[in-house]
Design a protein around this motif. Structure first.
Motif, PDB file in Angstrom:
ATOM      1  N   MET A  84      59.242  44.275  49.299  1.00  0.00           N
ATOM      2  CA  MET A  84      58.362  45.328  48.810  1.00  0.00           C
ATOM      3  C   MET A  84      56.996  44.741  48.473  1.00  0.00           C
ATOM      4  N   VAL A  85      55.961  45.495  48.787  1.00  0.00           N
ATOM      5  CA  VAL A  85      54.591  45.071  48.531  1.00  0.00           C
ATOM      6  C   VAL A  85      54.030  45.912  47.395  1.00  0.00           C
ATOM      7  N   ASP A  86      53.509  45.236  46.365  1.00  0.00           N
ATOM      8  CA  ASP A  86      52.822  45.948  45.288  1.00  0.00           C
ATOM      9  C   ASP A  86      51.481  46.447  45.813  1.00  0.00           C
ATOM     10  N   THR A  87      51.003  47.547  45.231  1.00  0.00           N
ATOM     11  CA  THR A  87      49.685  48.073  45.580  1.00  0.00           C
ATOM     12  C   THR A  87      48.827  48.116  44.325  1.00  0.00           C
ATOM     13  N   TYR A  88      47.607  47.633  44.460  1.00  0.00           N
ATOM     14  CA  TYR A  88      46.627  47.668  43.381  1.00  0.00           C
ATOM     15  C   TYR A  88      45.458  48.501  43.888  1.00  0.00           C
ATOM     16  N   ASN A  89      45.058  49.503  43.136  1.00  0.00           N
ATOM     17  CA  ASN A  89      43.974  50.397  43.539  1.00  0.00           C
ATOM     18  C   ASN A  89      42.652  50.002  42.901  1.00  0.00           C
ATOM     19  N   LEU A  90      41.650  49.835  43.753  1.00  0.00           N
ATOM     20  CA  LEU A  90      40.279  49.613  43.292  1.00  0.00           C
ATOM     21  C   LEU A  90      39.532  50.919  43.465  1.00  0.00           C
ATOM     22  N   GLU A  91      38.741  51.278  42.477  1.00  0.00           N
ATOM     23  CA  GLU A  91      37.944  52.497  42.620  1.00  0.00           C
ATOM     24  C   GLU A  91      36.736  52.445  41.708  1.00  0.00           C
ATOM     25  N   GLY A  92      35.735  53.203  42.089  1.00  0.00           N
ATOM     26  CA  GLY A  92      34.546  53.348  41.260  1.00  0.00           C
ATOM     27  C   GLY A  92      33.460  52.340  41.560  1.00  0.00           C
ATOM     28  N   HIS A  93      32.636  52.130  40.553  1.00  0.00           N
ATOM     29  CA  HIS A  93      31.462  51.267  40.617  1.00  0.00           C
ATOM     30  C   HIS A  93      31.883  49.878  40.134  1.00  0.00           C
ATOM     31  N   LEU A  94      32.091  48.955  41.065  1.00  0.00           N
ATOM     32  CA  LEU A  94      32.651  47.645  40.732  1.00  0.00           C
ATOM     33  C   LEU A  94      31.567  46.576  40.722  1.00  0.00           C
ATOM     34  N   ASP A  95      30.858  46.554  39.594  1.00  0.00           N
ATOM     35  CA  ASP A  95      29.775  45.599  39.408  1.00  0.00           C
ATOM     36  C   ASP A  95      30.293  44.408  38.608  1.00  0.00           C
ATOM     37  N   SER A  96      29.383  43.596  38.086  1.00  0.00           N
ATOM     38  CA  SER A  96      29.787  42.383  37.365  1.00  0.00           C
ATOM     39  C   SER A  96      30.577  42.696  36.094  1.00  0.00           C
ATOM     40  N   LEU A  97      30.356  43.849  35.474  1.00  0.00           N
ATOM     41  CA  LEU A  97      31.121  44.211  34.280  1.00  0.00           C
ATOM     42  C   LEU A  97      32.590  44.493  34.604  1.00  0.00           C
ATOM     43  N   ALA A  98      32.848  44.958  35.796  1.00  0.00           N
ATOM     44  CA  ALA A  98      34.226  45.270  36.204  1.00  0.00           C
ATOM     45  C   ALA A  98      34.965  44.042  36.711  1.00  0.00           C
ATOM     46  N   ALA A  99      34.254  42.987  37.043  1.00  0.00           N
ATOM     47  CA  ALA A  99      34.852  41.831  37.714  1.00  0.00           C
ATOM     48  C   ALA A  99      35.944  41.147  36.895  1.00  0.00           C
ATOM     49  N   SER A 100      35.681  40.842  35.668  1.00  0.00           N
ATOM     50  CA  SER A 100      36.654  40.106  34.853  1.00  0.00           C
ATOM     51  C   SER A 100      37.955  40.884  34.656  1.00  0.00           C
ATOM     52  N   PRO A 101      37.901  42.164  34.289  1.00  0.00           N
ATOM     53  CA  PRO A 101      39.151  42.921  34.181  1.00  0.00           C
ATOM     54  C   PRO A 101      39.923  42.995  35.499  1.00  0.00           C
ATOM     55  N   ILE A 102      39.217  43.134  36.601  1.00  0.00           N
ATOM     56  CA  ILE A 102      39.884  43.194  37.903  1.00  0.00           C
ATOM     57  C   ILE A 102      40.583  41.868  38.189  1.00  0.00           C
ATOM     58  N   ALA A 103      39.911  40.762  37.931  1.00  0.00           N
ATOM     59  CA  ALA A 103      40.520  39.447  38.164  1.00  0.00           C
ATOM     60  C   ALA A 103      41.799  39.301  37.338  1.00  0.00           C
ATOM     61  N   ARG A 104      41.752  39.702  36.073  1.00  0.00           N
ATOM     62  CA  ARG A 104      42.954  39.624  35.213  1.00  0.00           C
ATOM     63  C   ARG A 104      44.067  40.511  35.751  1.00  0.00           C
ATOM     64  N   GLU A 105      43.724  41.722  36.152  1.00  0.00           N
ATOM     65  CA  GLU A 105      44.740  42.650  36.651  1.00  0.00           C
ATOM     66  C   GLU A 105      45.355  42.155  37.959  1.00  0.00           C
ATOM     67  N   TYR A 161      30.888  51.296  44.784  1.00  0.00           N
ATOM     68  CA  TYR A 161      29.926  50.198  44.768  1.00  0.00           C
ATOM     69  C   TYR A 161      30.718  48.916  44.672  1.00  0.00           C
ATOM     70  N   ALA A 162      30.370  47.923  45.479  1.00  0.00           N
ATOM     71  CA  ALA A 162      31.051  46.632  45.461  1.00  0.00           C
ATOM     72  C   ALA A 162      30.024  45.530  45.290  1.00  0.00           C
ATOM     73  N   GLY A 163      30.056  44.891  44.135  1.00  0.00           N
ATOM     74  CA  GLY A 163      29.139  43.799  43.859  1.00  0.00           C
ATOM     75  C   GLY A 163      29.642  42.467  44.390  1.00  0.00           C
TER      76      GLY A 163
END
Length: 100
Positions: free
Chosen positions: A1-22, A40-42
């Motif tokens: 089974m493959v897990d799925t992680y959803n990215l959405e929205g405005h992904l700038d430098s403020l979003a980077a750290s939480p995404i890396a942790r998740e 948006y993808a920074g």
């Protein structure tokens, strides 16, 4: 089974750290990142996805980004990053028409 992680929205430098942790919460198993709702993808997001792909490879697990939003595809192109570096194949890249 493959897990799925959803990215959405405005992904700038403020979003980077939480995404890396998740993303790290999924380490140790195959992971598919769905980016079709990215508005948006920074640069940091792209760097995180490249690093995640490398880490999953080292751990002998699959990592892919599919589908790839047109916005993320544009960010990859502008940075000179091959979509394969984040585990995306050409057929995974959405066109603007495919979203509408």
């Amino acid at each position: 089974m493959v897990d799925t992680y959803n990215l959405e929205g405005h992904l700038d430098s403020l979003a980077a750290s939480p995404i890396a942790r998740e993303l790290l919460e999924h380490r140790g198993a195959a992971l598919r990142v769905d980016s079709h709702h990215v508005a948006y993808a920074g640069t940091l997001l792209v760097q995180i996805l490249v690093a995640a792909k490398r880490q999953w490879q080292e751990d002998c697990h699959d990592f892919s980004v599919a589908p790839v939003s047109p916005i993320l595809a544009t960010a990859l192109a502008e940075l000179g990053v091959d979509p394969a570096a984040i585990g995306a194949a050409p057929e995974d890249i959405l066109t603007t028409e495919a979203i509408e």
